[in-house]
Scaffold this motif. Structure first.
Motif, mmCIF file in Angstrom:
data_model
loop_
_atom_site.group_PDB
_atom_site.id
_atom_site.type_symbol
_atom_site.label_atom_id
_atom_site.label_comp_id
_atom_site.label_asym_id
_atom_site.label_seq_id
_atom_site.Cartn_x
_atom_site.Cartn_y
_atom_site.Cartn_z
ATOM 1 N N UNK A 216 0.830 -1.203 0.000
ATOM 2 C CA UNK A 216 0.000 0.000 0.000
ATOM 3 C C UNK A 216 0.871 1.263 0.000
ATOM 4 N N UNK A 217 1.919 1.261 0.805
ATOM 5 C CA UNK A 217 2.810 2.431 0.876
ATOM 6 C C UNK A 217 3.542 2.631 -0.452
ATOM 7 N N UNK A 218 4.081 1.547 -1.023
ATOM 8 C CA UNK A 218 4.787 1.662 -2.302
ATOM 9 C C UNK A 218 3.831 2.150 -3.391
ATOM 10 N N UNK A 219 2.642 1.577 -3.431
ATOM 11 C CA UNK A 219 1.648 1.953 -4.437
ATOM 12 C C UNK A 219 1.337 3.444 -4.348
ATOM 13 N N UNK A 220 1.042 3.928 -3.155
ATOM 14 C CA UNK A 220 0.687 5.339 -2.976
ATOM 15 C C UNK A 220 1.816 6.266 -3.418
ATOM 16 N N UNK B 270 11.895 5.001 -3.079
ATOM 17 C CA UNK B 270 10.657 4.336 -2.656
ATOM 18 C C UNK B 270 10.950 3.361 -1.510
ATOM 19 N N UNK B 271 11.942 2.518 -1.705
ATOM 20 C CA UNK B 271 12.254 1.493 -0.703
ATOM 21 C C UNK B 271 12.687 2.141 0.614
ATOM 22 N N UNK B 272 13.506 3.189 0.537
ATOM 23 C CA UNK B 272 13.925 3.848 1.769
ATOM 24 C C UNK B 272 12.756 4.569 2.436
ATOM 25 N N UNK C 234 15.324 6.379 -18.081
ATOM 26 C CA UNK C 234 16.778 6.528 -18.228
ATOM 27 C C UNK C 234 17.436 7.170 -17.010
ATOM 28 N N UNK C 235 16.637 7.860 -16.173
ATOM 29 C CA UNK C 235 17.169 8.461 -14.947
ATOM 30 C C UNK C 235 16.966 7.547 -13.733
ATOM 31 N N UNK C 236 16.374 6.374 -13.944
ATOM 32 C CA UNK C 236 16.114 5.456 -12.837
ATOM 33 C C UNK C 236 14.841 5.770 -12.079
ATOM 34 N N UNK C 237 14.033 6.709 -12.579
ATOM 35 C CA UNK C 237 12.771 7.074 -11.924
ATOM 36 C C UNK C 237 11.701 6.073 -12.351
ATOM 37 N N UNK C 238 10.786 5.723 -11.423
ATOM 38 C CA UNK C 238 9.860 4.615 -11.652
ATOM 39 C C UNK C 238 8.394 5.044 -11.780
ATOM 40 N N UNK D 275 10.411 9.408 -8.400
ATOM 41 C CA UNK D 275 11.278 8.757 -7.419
ATOM 42 C C UNK D 275 11.997 7.574 -8.044
ATOM 43 N N UNK D 276 13.189 7.298 -7.524
ATOM 44 C CA UNK D 276 13.908 6.084 -7.911
ATOM 45 C C UNK D 276 13.434 4.931 -7.022
ATOM 46 N N UNK D 277 13.813 3.754 -7.385
ATOM 47 C CA UNK D 277 13.532 2.583 -6.555
ATOM 48 C C UNK D 277 14.127 2.772 -5.157
ATOM 49 N N UNK D 278 15.367 3.266 -5.089
ATOM 50 C CA UNK D 278 15.999 3.519 -3.788
ATOM 51 C C UNK D 278 15.148 4.470 -2.952
#
Length: 136
Positions: A37-41, A55-57, A103-107, A50-53
């Motif tokens: 739920x947090x990642x989705x939002x 989001x995960x952080x 290309x910038x790592x943004x998701x 945001x990058x994966x890093x």
């Protein structure tokens, strides 16, 4: 101190082969928000911001009730160890979403049933990786 990253570039994390859904499904809302739920939002509210890093952080920081002034040091410590990437996210394993990194790592998220998802699957310039399976 070595820094690890979960970021991908020009990559589609495809849904898990053993997902039980046929389309992108919003994670159910719970009293205490789940990781999904947090990642989705975060991702849906700001695609390609945001990058994966990031989001995960951010999900980690929220779950640990960290204060924003604690983020810089906590993030350095957090990424000094390898972390599970979005291939292990419930969004890609359970809820039928692909995660595209530009290309910038943004998701951004794309339901597996969408035209956009299929375009990335067919695009020769987009690297494809599968999400982790839910079962062994």
């Amino acid at each position: 101190m070595k820094t690890h990253s979960t970021n991908y570039f020009n990559t589609l994390i495809m849904t898990a082969t053993d997902t039980k859904v046929v389309k992108g499904t919003v994670p159910p809302s719970k009293h205490n928000k789940t990781v999904a739920e947090r990642q989705y939002e975060l991702i849906v509210s700001a695609p390609y911001q945001y990058t994966s890093d990031d989001i995960i952080f951010q999900v980690y920081a929220e779950r640990k009730d960290l204060m924003p002034d604690e983020y810089p040091l906590a993030r350095t410590v957090f990424f000094s160890r390898g972390q599970a990437c979005l291939r292990a996210s419930p969004l890609t394993k359970t809820y039928g979403y692909g995660v595209h990194s530009n290309s910038e790592g943004k998701v951004a998220l794309y339901g597996m049933e969408t035209e956009e998802y299929q375009k990335f699957v067919k695009d020769g310039n987009t690297k494809k990786v599968k999400a982790m399976k839910s079962s062994k």
